[in-house]
Structure formats: structure tokens, C-alpha cells
Design a protein around this motif. Structure first.
Motif, PDB file in Angstrom:
ATOM      1  N   HIS A  94     -13.171  41.933  84.891  1.00 17.93           N
ATOM      2  CA  HIS A  94     -14.124  42.790  84.182  1.00 17.93           C
ATOM      3  C   HIS A  94     -13.808  44.262  84.443  1.00 17.93           C
ATOM      4  CE1 HIS A  94     -18.017  44.454  82.898  1.00 17.93           C
ATOM      5  NE2 HIS A  94     -17.881  45.209  83.968  1.00 17.93           N
ATOM      6  N   LEU A  97     -10.720  45.428  82.640  1.00 14.33           N
ATOM      7  CA  LEU A  97     -10.951  45.575  81.198  1.00 14.33           C
ATOM      8  C   LEU A  97     -11.733  46.857  80.894  1.00 14.33           C
ATOM      9  CD1 LEU A  97     -11.763  41.864  80.315  1.00 14.33           C
ATOM     10  CD2 LEU A  97      -9.675  43.144  79.708  1.00 14.33           C
ATOM     11  N   ILE A 128     -16.726  41.813  76.196  1.00 16.42           N
ATOM     12  CA  ILE A 128     -16.385  41.105  77.436  1.00 16.42           C
ATOM     13  C   ILE A 128     -17.506  40.116  77.719  1.00 16.42           C
ATOM     14  CG2 ILE A 128     -15.933  41.347  79.905  1.00 16.42           C
ATOM     15  CD1 ILE A 128     -15.165  44.326  79.249  1.00 16.42           C
ATOM     16  N   LYS A 129     -17.122  38.838  77.860  1.00 20.44           N
ATOM     17  CA  LYS A 129     -18.150  37.822  78.073  1.00 20.44           C
ATOM     18  C   LYS A 129     -17.680  36.818  79.126  1.00 20.44           C
ATOM     19  CE  LYS A 129     -20.766  34.260  75.709  1.00 20.44           C
ATOM     20  NZ  LYS A 129     -21.073  33.641  74.426  1.00 20.44           N
ATOM     21  N   ILE A 136     -13.226  34.718  81.609  1.00 19.20           N
ATOM     22  CA  ILE A 136     -13.834  35.723  80.738  1.00 19.20           C
ATOM     23  C   ILE A 136     -13.221  35.549  79.363  1.00 19.20           C
ATOM     24  CG2 ILE A 136     -13.777  38.191  80.152  1.00 19.20           C
ATOM     25  CD1 ILE A 136     -14.224  38.846  83.053  1.00 19.20           C
ATOM     26  N   LEU A 138     -12.479  37.631  76.173  1.00 16.86           N
ATOM     27  CA  LEU A 138     -12.422  38.986  75.641  1.00 16.86           C
ATOM     28  C   LEU A 138     -12.334  38.855  74.130  1.00 16.86           C
ATOM     29  CD1 LEU A 138     -12.201  42.046  75.972  1.00 16.86           C
ATOM     30  CD2 LEU A 138      -9.721  41.746  76.261  1.00 16.86           C
ATOM     31  N   LYS A 166     -10.711  35.942  69.972  1.00 21.22           N
ATOM     32  CA  LYS A 166     -10.941  36.024  71.420  1.00 21.22           C
ATOM     33  C   LYS A 166      -9.734  35.482  72.159  1.00 21.22           C
ATOM     34  CE  LYS A 166     -13.175  31.536  72.002  1.00 21.22           C
ATOM     35  NZ  LYS A 166     -14.363  30.821  72.427  1.00 21.22           N
TER      36      LYS A 166
END
Length: 193
Positions: A94, A97, A128-129, A136, A138, A166
Motif C-alpha cells: 500500500h 503504491l 487500492i483495495k 491487494i 490495484l 485490475k
């Protein structure tokens, strides 16, 4: 975003935020979860609108705090901490990113929510998840870019969602040159949108 929603609510629904809160308290279901379904079914409100109205009516303290820019800024770091609680291995991904997003330009806005971190220029261009405890996702707003075995379809185009592609990331090594190119491409495409 929340302030804009509050201002536009009367034109879109015929009721102000205060009117909706009073209505939900007087006529709505007894739980926040039931209320969200009721608002969607009974008044054809969108998921986000129903969720926010239910939060306001039921007094969710985090939901009430992000009504102002100052309140949101106080909560942004809380959202990140909660998002990665129990997922500490994902936090370096994270952070990398976010670092890369900031390098794209001074106009990048990073707007943490409870479950995702959208990246904006004029519109959301990436997201971002944390998808699992070990990955993750993206997401990118890449429009007609072809899908590959790595760059996957989110189903976003069908749903009229900007995030159409993604890539799954499980380690810092996954954030390679290709991922950086897709991120930059999404950022640049947003300038043309």
C-alpha cells in the motif's frame, strides 16, 4: 465528496439530509442494515446514498465525522489503519503504491475510504483495495485496454464503473515496471477524459 452529496441531495431526492434523517427515524426500520435495504427498495436510492443516510440516522460516529474536510482528514488515517489491521504484510505494498501515485503529479488526490483508497486526478483513475489478507487488487480506469492473463477485467465496463481493469499484488516484487506503466497510463488517460 460528502459535502457535495449533501448539497445535491435535495435536488436529487426532494429531501435535505436533515429531512431524510427525520423521516428515517420516524418511519424507517429499526436497524441500520434494514434501513439501507428499505431506502434502496422503497425510494430507489443508490447504495452509497442509502448507506450514508442510514449512517446519519443511526448516529454512526465515524459516518458523522466525515461531513467536513476537517473531520475527513482526522479519519483518513483511521480508515487506513483499520483497513490493514490483521493484514500487516500488505501495508508495505500500500505504502509503495501511494508513493508511486504521488510521483505521477501534484494533481493526484489520495482519498482513503473504509475499504478502498481511490486515486483521483479529475476522476478516479486507480483504486487500492485489500482483496484478501494476502493480496491487494490495484484497479485502473483503462477503458478499452485489452485484458491479459495478468491485467484482469473487473466487470466495471458492464456496470458503468470507471475502474475496468485490475492486477493482483502479493509482494513488492509484483509492483514491477508493467504495473507502474498501467498506473501512469490510467493517470494520463484521466487528463483526456
Amino acid at each position: 465528496m460528502v459535502q457535495k452529496w449533501i448539497v445535491e441531495l435535495p435536488a436529487k431526492t426532494g429531501k435535505s439530509l436533515d429531512d431524510w434523517v427525520r423521516h428515517v427515524k420516524k418511519s424507517g426500520p429499526k436497524t441500520e442494515k434494514e434501513c439501507r435495504v428499505w431506502l434502496k427498495d422503497e425510494y430507489q436510492l443508490g447504495t452509497n446514498t442509502a448507506w450514508w443516510l442510514a449512517e446519519k440516522a443511526f448516529g454512526n460516529p465515524l459516518g458523522l465525522k466525515d461531513d467536513s474536510p476537517e473531520g475527513y482528514l482526522q479519519l483518513a488515517h483511521v480508515y487506513i489503519e483499520q483497513m490493514y489491521a490483521g493484514r500487516t504484510a500488505l501495508r508495505p505494498l500500500h505504502d509503495e503504491l501511494i508513493r508511486l501515485a504521488r510521483l505521477l503529479g501534484d494533481d493526484v488526490r489520495i482519498c482513503p475510504c473504509k475499504t478502498i483508497v481511490p486515486l483521483y486526478r479529475r476522476h478516479v483513475f486507480a483504486e487500492i483495495k485489500p482483496a484478501t489478507n494476502k493480496r491487494i487488487d490495484l484497479g485502473f480506469a483503462l477503458g478499452e485496454e485489452p485484458f491479459t492473463n495478468r491485467l484482469l477485467d473487473t466487470g466495471g465496463a458492464e456496470k458503468k464503473n470507471r475502474i475496468t481493469h485490475k492486477v493482483g499484488l502479493t509482494s513488492l516484487a509484483d509492483i514491477d515496471l508493467q504495473v507502474k506503466r498501467w498506473l501512469k497510463q490510467a493517470y494520463e488517460q484521466d487528463a483526456q477524459a
